[in-house]
Structures are given as structure tokens and as C-alpha cells.
Scaffold this motif. Structure first.
Motif, PDB file in Angstrom:
ATOM      1  N   GLY A  98     -15.046 -17.016  -4.886  1.00 50.48           N
ATOM      2  CA  GLY A  98     -14.129 -17.453  -3.850  1.00 50.48           C
ATOM      3  C   GLY A  98     -13.961 -16.403  -2.769  1.00 50.48           C
ATOM      4  N   ARG A  99     -13.817 -15.151  -3.187  1.00 53.69           N
ATOM      5  CA  ARG A  99     -13.644 -14.064  -2.218  1.00 53.69           C
ATOM      6  C   ARG A  99     -14.892 -13.890  -1.360  1.00 53.69           C
ATOM      7  N   GLU A 100     -16.072 -14.008  -1.973  1.00 56.34           N
ATOM      8  CA  GLU A 100     -17.312 -13.847  -1.226  1.00 56.34           C
ATOM      9  C   GLU A 100     -17.497 -14.968  -0.199  1.00 56.34           C
ATOM     10  N   ASN A 101     -17.095 -16.193  -0.545  1.00 54.33           N
ATOM     11  CA  ASN A 101     -17.163 -17.296   0.409  1.00 54.33           C
ATOM     12  C   ASN A 101     -16.324 -17.000   1.638  1.00 54.33           C
ATOM     13  N   LEU A 102     -15.102 -16.559   1.422  1.00 53.49           N
ATOM     14  CA  LEU A 102     -14.197 -16.286   2.540  1.00 53.49           C
ATOM     15  C   LEU A 102     -14.676 -15.111   3.388  1.00 53.49           C
ATOM     16  N   ALA A 103     -15.113 -14.049   2.719  1.00 53.02           N
ATOM     17  CA  ALA A 103     -15.569 -12.869   3.450  1.00 53.02           C
ATOM     18  C   ALA A 103     -16.825 -13.185   4.259  1.00 53.02           C
ATOM     19  N   LEU A 104     -17.692 -14.031   3.720  1.00 53.00           N
ATOM     20  CA  LEU A 104     -18.912 -14.402   4.439  1.00 53.00           C
ATOM     21  C   LEU A 104     -18.582 -15.115   5.747  1.00 53.00           C
ATOM     22  N   VAL A 105     -17.644 -16.074   5.687  1.00 51.30           N
ATOM     23  CA  VAL A 105     -17.267 -16.805   6.898  1.00 51.30           C
ATOM     24  C   VAL A 105     -16.620 -15.862   7.908  1.00 51.30           C
ATOM     25  N   ALA A 106     -15.809 -14.927   7.423  1.00 49.76           N
ATOM     26  CA  ALA A 106     -15.174 -13.961   8.333  1.00 49.76           C
ATOM     27  C   ALA A 106     -16.221 -13.099   9.030  1.00 49.76           C
ATOM     28  N   ARG A 107     -17.262 -12.708   8.292  1.00 49.76           N
ATOM     29  CA  ARG A 107     -18.325 -11.909   8.912  1.00 49.76           C
ATOM     30  C   ARG A 107     -19.114 -12.736   9.919  1.00 49.76           C
ATOM     31  N   LEU A 108     -19.360 -14.010   9.587  1.00 46.85           N
ATOM     32  CA  LEU A 108     -20.089 -14.877  10.518  1.00 46.85           C
ATOM     33  C   LEU A 108     -19.303 -15.085  11.815  1.00 46.85           C
ATOM     34  N   ARG A 109     -17.980 -15.009  11.718  1.00 47.18           N
ATOM     35  CA  ARG A 109     -17.137 -15.123  12.913  1.00 47.18           C
ATOM     36  C   ARG A 109     -16.933 -13.780  13.601  1.00 47.18           C
ATOM     37  N   HIS A 110     -17.599 -12.750  13.097  1.00 47.31           N
ATOM     38  CA  HIS A 110     -17.551 -11.409  13.685  1.00 47.31           C
ATOM     39  C   HIS A 110     -16.126 -10.856  13.723  1.00 47.31           C
ATOM     40  N   LEU A 111     -15.388 -11.101  12.633  1.00 47.27           N
ATOM     41  CA  LEU A 111     -14.021 -10.605  12.543  1.00 47.27           C
ATOM     42  C   LEU A 111     -13.989  -9.271  11.813  1.00 47.27           C
ATOM     43  N   GLU A 112     -13.037  -8.435  12.183  1.00 53.07           N
ATOM     44  CA  GLU A 112     -12.870  -7.153  11.514  1.00 53.07           C
ATOM     45  C   GLU A 112     -12.192  -7.344  10.161  1.00 53.07           C
ATOM     46  N   ASN A 113     -12.497  -6.461   9.225  1.00 51.27           N
ATOM     47  CA  ASN A 113     -11.895  -6.454   7.902  1.00 51.27           C
ATOM     48  C   ASN A 113     -12.036  -7.791   7.172  1.00 51.27           C
ATOM     49  N   PRO A 114     -13.240  -8.290   6.968  1.00 51.34           N
ATOM     50  CA  PRO A 114     -13.412  -9.577   6.283  1.00 51.34           C
ATOM     51  C   PRO A 114     -12.830  -9.590   4.870  1.00 51.34           C
ATOM     52  N   GLY A 115     -12.896  -8.443   4.191  1.00 52.95           N
ATOM     53  CA  GLY A 115     -12.326  -8.374   2.844  1.00 52.95           C
ATOM     54  C   GLY A 115     -10.824  -8.589   2.837  1.00 52.95           C
ATOM     55  N   MET A 150     -11.069 -21.505   4.054  1.00 53.81           N
ATOM     56  CA  MET A 150     -12.212 -21.103   4.886  1.00 53.81           C
ATOM     57  C   MET A 150     -12.074 -21.658   6.299  1.00 53.81           C
ATOM     58  N   SER A 151     -11.482 -22.844   6.416  1.00 53.08           N
ATOM     59  CA  SER A 151     -11.295 -23.453   7.732  1.00 53.08           C
ATOM     60  C   SER A 151     -10.304 -22.686   8.590  1.00 53.08           C
TER      61      SER A 151
END
Length: 268
Positions: A98-115, A150-151
Motif C-alpha cells: 500500500g505504501r509503495e503504491n502511494l509513494a509511486l504516484v507521488a513520485r510520478l506527480r513530481h511531489l517532494e517527500n513521497p514517503g 491515491m486519487s
């Protein structure tokens, strides 16, 4: 330009046809900011088509629609930056946690601190204990809550939920309902499509009934109830509903309601 006082969504005269099949016929509605608006209708009523037009995935044949102040036809990029769309089935990667799914989307959106973003959303949707587990092990309700989480990455002001509880068991539906209510409480505008009457009744500030491509009624639950004759006052002994029994046995949080035994009498 957008303003905080303008409606989140404005739809006027929306038409869509596929050859001789008229899917939408002059649809009109407005959604206030920070509210939950339900498009209620049976299968084939045109709900998903309306959502696809509002999310710029489909072009209307006629009519206008503005989302967050932007025209869906001429300002599609701005609309897409303002929204998030969750379809009828959870779009999550079952191999990842679950955490990896969320962090992946945050990285794809080029957001800081995806974790950190992932951890905040896991806590918000009561998924922290399952953060490290593969999504393949999640229940239907957990997957749906993760999908909605994720949305929300990037904090879109408007979210479209297209039949979010399709195929879920009763307990999972209740979990998703609570997540949707919390979205509106935090200021997110929610446009929800559903074919379940109780879902619209539980969640929506306003309900529009879409039938054969037309909005046949639009109002609050109380306003819709006033369309029928006043109820007669009679004394009726209320029996427990199946929902009462289910929640008493299972509990609203999915844990046992009590620790006693509940034998079911054998049929004679």
C-alpha cells in the motif's frame, strides 16, 4: 479564473449520442464546493458518460460544462489539474505494498517527500497497519480506500467517484462511505455516481436522478421525499433490519460486535 464562491461544477444542456443511441439529453446540474453530489441512476442511464465528459475523457455533442471554473472543451489541461477520477474498479498494483503504491504516484506527480505523503494518506484512510503488506492481500474495502487515497495525491479540489462500491461486501461499503464523508469534511468536492439508493441517501448533500439520459429530479433528500404524499402515522412494531443484525454481529469497524455466541436455530 476560479473563485471560492463559484460552483465547483456547472453543467448546462449536455448532449451525447452514439449514432442512434441518445445517452445524454440536455443534462443540467450544479455542484457546490465542498459538497457531495450524487448522480443516481440504473445501469445505462448515462452516469459514466457524464463523468467522462466532465473529466475530459470524452467530448460532448452539445452543451457546456465547467469544472473548477474551467471549460472542459477549451481548457482541458486546467480541468485535469483540478480533478481526480476513480473508476468502478480499484486501479492499484497488487504486487506493491500500500505504501509503495502511494509513494509511486507521488513520485510520478513530481511531489517532494513521497514517503511522507504516503504515510499521511495511510493514516488518514486507516491503512497504516497494512502499509507494508502487498495489496494482493487487502480486502475489497481496503483496496477501494487505497484507490481513493491515491486519487487525493496532489490535493485535487474535485474528485469523481464512478460507482465506488460496485462489487463490495456490506462491511467494505460502509468503510468506503466513511472515507467519502471525510473527503467532504476536509473540503473536497465529490461527484459520486451510483445505482444504490441507500448509498445516495447516506452520502449526498444533493441527489440528481438520471433516467434515460435526462435529469428527472434534482434536490436534497428532504426535497425529494416531499415529492411523495405525506406518510400516514401508524403504530408499527419495528423489527431489526438485516443491517442492524450485521453490524451487531460484526461491528461497525469490522471487529466482532460482542464476544457472545449467536446460535442460529435449526429448521424443523
Amino acid at each position: 479564473m476560479t473563485t471560492q464562491h463559484a460552483p465547483a461544477i456547472q453543467v448546462h444542456g449536455l448532449d451525447k449520442s452514439y449514432k442512434d443511441l441518445h445517452v445524454l439529453r440536455g443534462v443540467d446540474f450544479t455542484v457546490a464546493r465542498g459538497s457531495i453530489f450524487a448522480l443516481l441512476g440504473s445501469n445505462g442511464a448515462g452516469k459514466t458518460t457524464a463523468v467522462k465528459i466532465l473529466s475530459t475523457l470524452l467530448k460532448a455533442d452539445a452543451g457546456t460544462a465547467r469544472v473548477n471554473g474551467f471549460d472542459v472543451a477549451t481548457q482541458a489541461a486546467e480541468v485535469r489539474e483540478s480533478i481526480s477520477l476513480t473508476g468502478q474498479f480499484a486501479a492499484v498494483d497488487e504486487v506493491l505494498s500500500g505504501r509503495e503504491n502511494l509513494a509511486l504516484v507521488a513520485r510520478l506527480r513530481h511531489l517532494e517527500n513521497p514517503g511522507r505523503i504516503a504515510d499521511d494518506l495511510l493514516a488518514r484512510f486507516s491503512l497504516t497497519d497494512a502499509a507494508a503488506r502487498r495489496v494482493a492481500t487487502y480486502s475489497g474495502g481496503m483496496r477501494r480506500r487505497l484507490d481513493i487515497a491515491m486519487s487525493l495525491i496532489g490535493n485535487p479540489p474535485i474528485i469523481f467517484l464512478d460507482e465506488p462500491t460496485t462489487g463490495l461486501d456490506p462491511q467494505a461499503r460502509i468503510e468506503v462511505w466513511q472515507a467519502v464523508k471525510e473527503l467532504a469534511e476536509n473540503g473536497t468536492t465529490v461527484l459520486l455516481t451510483t445505482q444504490y439508493l441507500d448509498e445516495a441517501e447516506q452520502l449526498a448533500d444533493r441527489i440528481a436522478i438520471l433516467h434515460q439520459g435526462r435529469i428527472i429530479v434534482n434536490g436534497t433528500l428532504d426535497e425529494l421525499k416531499q415529492l411523495l404524499p405525506p406518510a400516514k402515522v401508524e403504530y408499527v412494531e419495528k423489527q431489526p433490519t438485516l443491517e442492524d443484525v450485521f453490524l451487531a454481529l460484526v461491528g461497525a469497524d469490522g471487529k466482532d460486535g460482542d464476544t457472545g455466541q449467536h446460535p442460529i436455530p435449526a429448521r424443523k
